[in-house]
Scaffold this motif. Structure first.
Motif, PDB file in Angstrom:
ATOM      1  N   PRO A   1      40.126  45.291  41.678  1.00  0.00           N
ATOM      2  CA  PRO A   1      41.547  45.046  42.012  1.00  0.00           C
ATOM      3  C   PRO A   1      42.365  46.326  42.175  1.00  0.00           C
ATOM      4  CG  PRO A   1      40.817  43.560  40.275  1.00  0.00           C
ATOM      5  CD  PRO A   1      39.696  44.538  40.481  1.00  0.00           C
ATOM      6  N   ALA A   2      41.962  47.411  41.498  1.00  0.00           N
ATOM      7  CA  ALA A   2      42.708  48.672  41.621  1.00  0.00           C
ATOM      8  C   ALA A   2      42.626  49.252  43.030  1.00  0.00           C
ATOM      9  CB  ALA A   2      42.184  49.693  40.612  1.00  0.00           C
ATOM     10  N   HIS A   3      41.672  48.773  43.817  1.00  0.00           N
ATOM     11  CA  HIS A   3      41.475  49.275  45.176  1.00  0.00           C
ATOM     12  C   HIS A   3      41.878  48.248  46.238  1.00  0.00           C
ATOM     13  CE1 HIS A   3      39.034  52.758  43.747  1.00  0.00           C
ATOM     14  NE2 HIS A   3      38.749  51.920  42.766  1.00  0.00           N
ATOM     15  N   ALA A   4      42.357  47.091  45.808  1.00  0.00           N
ATOM     16  CA  ALA A   4      42.614  45.989  46.743  1.00  0.00           C
ATOM     17  C   ALA A   4      43.738  46.329  47.707  1.00  0.00           C
ATOM     18  CB  ALA A   4      42.956  44.723  45.965  1.00  0.00           C
ATOM     19  N   ARG A   5      43.612  45.810  48.897  1.00  0.00           N
ATOM     20  CA  ARG A   5      44.652  45.990  49.905  1.00  0.00           C
ATOM     21  C   ARG A   5      45.907  45.231  49.494  1.00  0.00           C
ATOM     22  NH1 ARG A   5      43.626  45.333  56.453  1.00  0.00           N
ATOM     23  NH2 ARG A   5      45.587  46.293  57.131  1.00  0.00           N
TER      24      ARG A   5
END
Length: 340
Positions: free
Chosen positions: A14-18
């Motif tokens: 989730p820390a990299h989610a768009r």
């Protein structure tokens, strides 16, 4: 120790989610000589000699976990490339950063591939003026798309299979300066096609004297007896290349920038490529000969994991402020102001 599965983490964590974004920017955002638009509708004038003559300088920076990596170094290299080709960025550094940041915001991409260029512009009205740099209005173009991996997790886990090109050599430095990032890619593209025709993933180009230079869009490293080696000429001064040298120094690994014959690569214990679009990419074989025990070697794995762990911890990162992403479209025109 195994490779960090960076692609999977960037896709699933989730820390990299768009972030939420306008549907117009589903495939990315672009900036075309003063206006923002979707990457799908972006276009440049057909008379721009950036298109007609490959007359341009460009650069690429990546974002991961919402942070642009080594942005100041990319901006400095871009200005050096422009100077080498007698081009002039119509935006100063602050404006350039504003445009690139806005593109990332519009696309909502925490994991982003950020590309920009300055072209010569349209041909002057008088053909006799085409040799006069001041007769052109240089143009700025940029786009952002979701991060582009040129070697995914599966490929990095097994390692790339390389072929040293037999049909093509790198454009000589006396013709086009390879340290200035440019559109002159035909030698690299044709060598890449050659490698694929021979069952390999990637090509390596030599210079006219048989020394290693670089790969299409990537710098080259080899490991021999616990020491790193990379070509000292005929190649781009890569930002990821510089990052590897910094990581190696932190680990106390000796590194050498030097002339290297093709045989040095074929006889290496390990090898890897470096690129903004891929980070550190392990090599499995060269010209059909497996390096070491095959796949990512131990030093390559250490450097690869250091690279991503430190990046995600904020090392050399410029955070993107996504709070402006919902700004209305009425503010999207930016006036070009030449440097004083």
């Amino acid at each position: 120790m195994g490779l960090i599965q960076a692609e999977r983490i960037m896709r699933e964590d989730p820390a990299h989610a768009r972030l939420p974004h306008d549907a117009d920017y589903a495939h990315g955002a672009a900036f075309i000589d003063g206006r923002f638009c979707s990457v799908d509708t972006a276009a440049i004038p057909i008379t721009d000699v950036g298109f007609l003559h490959a007359d341009a300088a460009y650069d690429v920076v990546s974002a991961s976990a919402g942070q642009l990596f080594r942005l100041p170094e990319h901006l400095a290299r871009f200005e050096q490339s422009c100077a080498a080709f007698r081009l002039r960025n119509p935006y100063n550094e602050r404006q350039t950063i504003a445009v690139l940041s806005r593109l990332v915001q519009l696309a909502g991409t925490r994991e982003a591939y950020v590309w920009w260029c300055v072209t010569r512009g349209a041909m002057p009205d008088s053909g006799s003026e085409r040799g006069n740099p001041s007769a052109y209005r240089n143009c700025f173009y940029a786009f952002v798309i979701p991060y582009l991996y040129i070697a995914d997790d599966d490929t990095r886990n097994r390692g790339l299979d390389l072929r040293v090109s037999e049909q093509h050599i790198r454009i000589p430095e006396q013709a086009v300066d390879p340290t200035a990032k440019n559109f002159h890619w035909m030698d690299m593209k044709l060598s890449l096609f050659e490698a694929r025709d021979r069952g390999a993933d990637f090509s390596v180009l030599l210079d006219a004297r048989g020394n290693l230079t670089e790969c299409p869009g990537a710098n080259l490293f080899l490991v021999r007896q616990g020491q790193l080696y990379t070509p000292d000429s005929g190649c781009l001064a890569g930002i990821t290349r510089a990052t590897v040298l910094e990581l190696a120094a932190a680990r106390g690994l000796p590194a050498h920038l030097t002339r290297l014959p093709a045989s040095a690569l074929r006889e290496a214990d390990e090898a890897f490529l470096t690129s903004t679009a891929g980070g550190i990419m392990p090599v499995n074989s060269v010209d059909g000969r497996q390096l070491g025990s095959g796949g990512p070697g131990p030093l390559t794995t250490q450097l690869h994991n250091d690279y991503w762990e430190k990046r995600w911890a904020g090392w050399h990162g410029t955070p993107v402020d996504y709070s402006a992403a919902q700004t209305t479209h009425t503010d999207l025109l930016i006036e070009a102001r030449h440097h004083p």
